[in-house]
Design an enzyme around this catalytic site. Structure first.
Site, PDB file in Angstrom:
ATOM      1  N   ARG A 121      18.652  17.787  39.085  1.00  0.00           N
ATOM      2  CA  ARG A 121      17.883  18.602  39.697  1.00  0.00           C
ATOM      3  C   ARG A 121      16.528  18.105  39.866  1.00  0.00           C
ATOM      4  NH1 ARG A 121      20.958  22.209  36.625  1.00  0.00           N
ATOM      5  NH2 ARG A 121      22.401  23.028  37.708  1.00  0.00           N
ATOM      6  N   LYS A 143       9.085  13.436  52.634  1.00  0.00           N
ATOM      7  CA  LYS A 143      10.480  13.537  53.217  1.00  0.00           C
ATOM      8  C   LYS A 143      11.113  12.604  52.792  1.00  0.00           C
ATOM      9  CE  LYS A 143       9.315  16.077  57.715  1.00  0.00           C
ATOM     10  NZ  LYS A 143       9.503  15.975  59.059  1.00  0.00           N
ATOM     11  N   GLU A 185       4.673   3.295  64.885  1.00  0.00           N
ATOM     12  CA  GLU A 185       4.376   4.367  63.931  1.00  0.00           C
ATOM     13  C   GLU A 185       2.635   4.647  64.059  1.00  0.00           C
ATOM     14  OE1 GLU A 185       6.147   7.000  63.065  1.00  0.00           O
ATOM     15  OE2 GLU A 185       8.110   6.278  62.429  1.00  0.00           O
ATOM     16  N   LYS A 227      -1.752  10.857  58.096  1.00  0.00           N
ATOM     17  CA  LYS A 227      -0.672  11.487  57.616  1.00  0.00           C
ATOM     18  C   LYS A 227      -0.769  12.480  56.637  1.00  0.00           C
ATOM     19  CE  LYS A 227       4.296  11.410  56.488  1.00  0.00           C
ATOM     20  NZ  LYS A 227       5.370  10.828  56.825  1.00  0.00           N
ATOM     21  N   GLU A 237       6.582  21.649  56.969  1.00  0.00           N
ATOM     22  CA  GLU A 237       6.831  21.664  58.265  1.00  0.00           C
ATOM     23  C   GLU A 237       7.163  23.125  58.962  1.00  0.00           C
ATOM     24  OE1 GLU A 237       8.710  17.955  59.778  1.00  0.00           O
ATOM     25  OE2 GLU A 237       9.510  19.165  61.582  1.00  0.00           O
ATOM     26  N   ARG A 242       2.910  19.463  61.214  1.00  0.00           N
ATOM     27  CA  ARG A 242       3.730  18.177  60.565  1.00  0.00           C
ATOM     28  C   ARG A 242       4.486  17.788  61.807  1.00  0.00           C
ATOM     29  NH1 ARG A 242       5.686  16.442  54.739  1.00  0.00           N
ATOM     30  NH2 ARG A 242       6.522  14.365  55.508  1.00  0.00           N
ATOM     31  N   ASN A 246       6.532  13.871  64.660  1.00  0.00           N
ATOM     32  CA  ASN A 246       7.624  13.450  65.351  1.00  0.00           C
ATOM     33  C   ASN A 246       7.640  13.385  66.913  1.00  0.00           C
ATOM     34  OD1 ASN A 246       9.574  13.694  63.317  1.00  0.00           O
ATOM     35  ND2 ASN A 246       9.284  15.878  63.172  1.00  0.00           N
ATOM     36  N   HIS A 249      10.192  11.026  68.711  1.00  0.00           N
ATOM     37  CA  HIS A 249      11.250  10.967  67.715  1.00  0.00           C
ATOM     38  C   HIS A 249      12.280  11.749  68.438  1.00  0.00           C
ATOM     39  CE1 HIS A 249       8.395   9.239  64.993  1.00  0.00           C
ATOM     40  NE2 HIS A 249       9.201   9.134  64.125  1.00  0.00           N
ATOM     41  N   HIS A 253      15.315   9.390  67.803  1.00  0.00           N
ATOM     42  CA  HIS A 253      16.216   9.533  66.995  1.00  0.00           C
ATOM     43  C   HIS A 253      17.800   9.584  67.540  1.00  0.00           C
ATOM     44  CE1 HIS A 253      13.869  11.484  63.397  1.00  0.00           C
ATOM     45  NE2 HIS A 253      13.944  10.116  63.249  1.00  0.00           N
ATOM     46  N   HIS A 266      14.292   1.627  63.920  1.00  0.00           N
ATOM     47  CA  HIS A 266      13.577   2.854  64.157  1.00  0.00           C
ATOM     48  C   HIS A 266      12.456   2.995  64.892  1.00  0.00           C
ATOM     49  CE1 HIS A 266      12.217   6.932  62.923  1.00  0.00           C
ATOM     50  NE2 HIS A 266      11.174   6.571  62.749  1.00  0.00           N
TER      51      HIS A 266
HETATM   52  P1  NAD Z   1      14.240  -0.928  56.279  1.00  0.00           P
HETATM   53  O1  NAD Z   1      14.168  -0.108  55.196  1.00  0.00           O
HETATM   54  O2  NAD Z   1      15.602  -1.037  56.737  1.00  0.00           O
HETATM   55  O3  NAD Z   1      13.416  -2.310  56.206  1.00  0.00           O
HETATM   56  C1  NAD Z   1      13.706  -3.076  57.330  1.00  0.00           C
HETATM   57  C2  NAD Z   1      14.166  -4.477  56.849  1.00  0.00           C
HETATM   58  O4  NAD Z   1      13.228  -5.419  56.385  1.00  0.00           O
HETATM   59  C3  NAD Z   1      15.212  -4.498  55.854  1.00  0.00           C
HETATM   60  O5  NAD Z   1      16.389  -5.438  56.340  1.00  0.00           O
HETATM   61  C4  NAD Z   1      14.604  -4.707  54.719  1.00  0.00           C
HETATM   62  O6  NAD Z   1      15.354  -5.483  53.668  1.00  0.00           O
HETATM   63  C5  NAD Z   1      13.387  -5.687  55.183  1.00  0.00           C
HETATM   64  N1  NAD Z   1      12.449  -5.903  54.282  1.00  0.00           N
HETATM   65  C6  NAD Z   1      11.561  -4.737  53.624  1.00  0.00           C
HETATM   66  N2  NAD Z   1      10.500  -5.320  53.120  1.00  0.00           N
HETATM   67  C7  NAD Z   1      10.410  -6.630  53.428  1.00  0.00           C
HETATM   68  C8  NAD Z   1       9.442  -7.599  53.250  1.00  0.00           C
HETATM   69  N3  NAD Z   1       8.281  -7.224  52.583  1.00  0.00           N
HETATM   70  N4  NAD Z   1       9.865  -8.929  53.435  1.00  0.00           N
HETATM   71  C9  NAD Z   1      10.984  -9.115  54.166  1.00  0.00           C
HETATM   72  N5  NAD Z   1      11.670  -7.919  54.391  1.00  0.00           N
HETATM   73  C10 NAD Z   1      11.569  -6.825  54.129  1.00  0.00           C
HETATM   74  O7  NAD Z   1      13.799  -0.237  57.480  1.00  0.00           O
HETATM   75  P2  NAD Z   1      12.059   0.508  57.693  1.00  0.00           P
HETATM   76  O8  NAD Z   1      11.554   0.291  59.141  1.00  0.00           O
HETATM   77  O9  NAD Z   1      11.208   0.002  56.523  1.00  0.00           O
HETATM   78  O10 NAD Z   1      12.205   1.981  57.536  1.00  0.00           O
HETATM   79  C11 NAD Z   1      13.343   2.723  58.443  1.00  0.00           C
HETATM   80  C12 NAD Z   1      13.684   4.007  57.775  1.00  0.00           C
HETATM   81  O11 NAD Z   1      12.717   4.897  57.478  1.00  0.00           O
HETATM   82  C13 NAD Z   1      14.506   4.839  58.640  1.00  0.00           C
HETATM   83  O12 NAD Z   1      15.749   5.398  58.108  1.00  0.00           O
HETATM   84  C14 NAD Z   1      13.717   6.003  59.088  1.00  0.00           C
HETATM   85  O13 NAD Z   1      14.436   7.038  59.703  1.00  0.00           O
HETATM   86  C15 NAD Z   1      12.871   6.218  57.677  1.00  0.00           C
HETATM   87  N6  NAD Z   1      11.474   6.800  58.118  1.00  0.00           N
HETATM   88  C16 NAD Z   1      11.165   7.895  57.128  1.00  0.00           C
HETATM   89  C17 NAD Z   1      10.193   8.574  57.552  1.00  0.00           C
HETATM   90  C18 NAD Z   1       9.738   9.867  56.428  1.00  0.00           C
HETATM   91  O14 NAD Z   1       8.824  10.505  56.503  1.00  0.00           O
HETATM   92  N7  NAD Z   1      10.472   9.908  55.281  1.00  0.00           N
HETATM   93  C19 NAD Z   1       9.256   8.365  58.381  1.00  0.00           C
HETATM   94  C20 NAD Z   1       9.588   7.369  59.245  1.00  0.00           C
HETATM   95  C21 NAD Z   1      10.875   6.713  59.199  1.00  0.00           C
HETATM   96  N1  GLY Z   2       7.795  11.055  59.453  1.00  0.00           N
HETATM   97  C1  GLY Z   2       7.797  12.429  59.706  1.00  0.00           C
HETATM   98  C2  GLY Z   2       7.189  13.349  58.728  1.00  0.00           C
HETATM   99  O1  GLY Z   2       6.864  12.594  57.650  1.00  0.00           O
HETATM  100  O2  GLY Z   2       7.053  14.316  58.531  1.00  0.00           O
END
Ligand code: NAD
Ligand code: GLY
Length: 364
Positions: A121, A143, A185, A227, A237, A242, A246, A249, A253, A266
């Site tokens: 939990r 998030k 972003e 942010k 949100e 917030r 998006n 997005h 998305h 992404h």
């Molecule tokens: P990811 O986590 O897939 O990383 C991208 C690639 O880079 C992967 O292959 C990873 O292994 C590699 N990598 C990571 N760090 C590295 C480094 N320092 N050196 C070499 N390789 C490295 O992708 P991302 O773009 O970081 O994240 C995308 C995700 O984030 C999506 O699922 C998206 O929906 C999510 N997201 C979430 C929020 C939120 O608010 N929670 C906001 C934006 C995006």
């Molecule tokens: N990336 C969208 C949020 O954090 O709300």
């Protein structure tokens, strides 16, 4: 070293930004957690390069560390790997005082964050983002979640981290394509919140693409500050602030979902999405045409995709995927739009015909 505070009452935390943070992880984490046991969750690209340094630092600070290494890539943000993490935590006997350390990009951060939100939990979570996208966006604001086959981030929670460590040294190994995806972003913050920051990005495109340390630190610092301001105003949100995050997005998305979370990163999907949102903004909320052009040109100069040649079947699939967007109300697709660079508003209903028209303008 820069520090940005996210002000959320008793859930407030600091984001640390600078070089050399991985080796200070143990010391920094010791100040914000109670337990001695943790799991370090990473992926099979980041783990081999950085997990040992973090693990060593955690052990030197007196923590017991279990390592969980997952396959890299968006497909890991799934029910299957969520279950795997729960099993690993139970096997390592993590208790309610234990905590998770998410070391990696947004995939690891979102998944590990959701594991932390739900295991027993809820246990504490530390984010150590290693992609630019994760440093400027996903690791901040709480998030967390996973994807379902029918859509992105459809299962999740709000679970704020206890601290975020953005070690800029880790960006040295980040592939250029991933860096550019993170810049998508960064540009978003300029569009929705800060026209001066947008102009600064325009002037510093080359330095950012060259991974200039000073330029990147400034971009990460300003993005995190924006942010945290937005999140402090509207953590869950509910007021609409917030939702501004998006921008781009809704279509982005949808594009990710219909391409099976593989073809577009992404950041690439939301680059096309932001170009489309800017064009809708010209039509629907009087954004000056010249601003939409600057937005298009900035994504283009960052070598991000700005075009999409959709087939007829992709058009109907993306409309279906967009119907699942969490911002929709009573089945109407809602967009975040911008009346000028530096300002945005959420909740704009956009008809399917208008969306199809804008998709038409994305053709090369
Ligand atoms: P990811 O986590 O897939 O990383 C991208 C690639 O880079 C992967 O292959 C990873 O292994 C590699 N990598 C990571 N760090 C590295 C480094 N320092 N050196 C070499 N390789 C490295 O992708 P991302 O773009 O970081 O994240 C995308 C995700 O984030 C999506 O699922 C998206 O929906 C999510 N997201 C979430 C929020 C939120 O608010 N929670 C906001 C934006 C995006
Ligand atoms: N990336 C969208 C949020 O954090 O709300």
């Amino acid at each position: 070293m820069k520090k940005v505070q996210v002000s959320l009452g008793e859930r407030s935390y600091n984001i640390w930004i600078g070089p050399g943070l991985l080796s200070q992880a143990g010391q920094k984490i010791a100040k914000v957690v109670d337990g001695r046991k943790c799991a370090l969750i990473t992926d099979d690209k980041v783990g081999p390069v950085y997990a040992e340094e973090v693990s060593k630092s955690l052990k030197a600070a007196g923590f017991d560390v279990a390592l969980i290494e997952l396959p890299s890539g968006e497909k890991t943000k799934s029910l299957k790997w969520l279950g795997h993490c729960y099993d690993q935590l139970a096997q390592a006997r993590l208790d309610r005082k234990s905590f998770l350390v998410a070391l990696g990009g947004g995939v690891v951060g979102d998944l590990a964050g959701f594991v932390a939100a739900s295991y027993l939990r809820g246990i504490d979570c530390i984010q150590i983002p290693t992609t630019l996208l994760a440093q400027v966006d996903s690791s901040v604001g709480g998030k967390v979640g996973i994807n379902l086959k029918s859509g992105k981030n459809l299962v999740g929670a709000f679970h704020q981290p206890k601290t975020v460590l953005c070690d800029t040294d880790t960006l040295k190994t980040l592939p250029d394509r991933e860096l550019r995806a993170g810049l998508a972003e960064v540009i978003k913050y300029g569009i929705i919140w800060d026209a001066r920051f947008f102009s600064w990005i325009e002037k510093n495109t080359e330095l950012l693409l060259k991974k200039d340390e000073k330029a990147l630190t400034r971009a990460i610092g300003r993005s995190c500050a924006i942010k945290s301001e937005v999140v402090a105003e509207d953590e869950k949100e509910t007021t609409g602030a917030r939702a501004l995050l998006n921008f781009g997005h809704t279509l982005g998305h949808g594009l990710e979902a219909i391409s099976g979370y593989g073809q577009y990163l992404h950041g690439e999907a939301i680059s096309i999405g932001q170009v489309a949102a800017a064009r809708l903004s010209v039509q629907l909320v009087d954004m000056p045409q010249e601003h939409a052009l600057r937005i298009y040109k900035l994504f283009q100069s960052m070598e991000l995709p700005v075009e999409w040649n959709a087939s007829r079947s992709q058009e109907s699939k993306i409309l279906k995927a967009m119907q699942l967007d969490k911002k929709n109300v009573s089945g109407e697709i809602r967009f975040v739009l911008s009346s000028c660079i530096g300002r945005a508003s959420s909740g704009h209903p956009v008809s399917e015909a208008t969306i199809l028209n804008v998709i038409e303008t994305l053709r090369s």
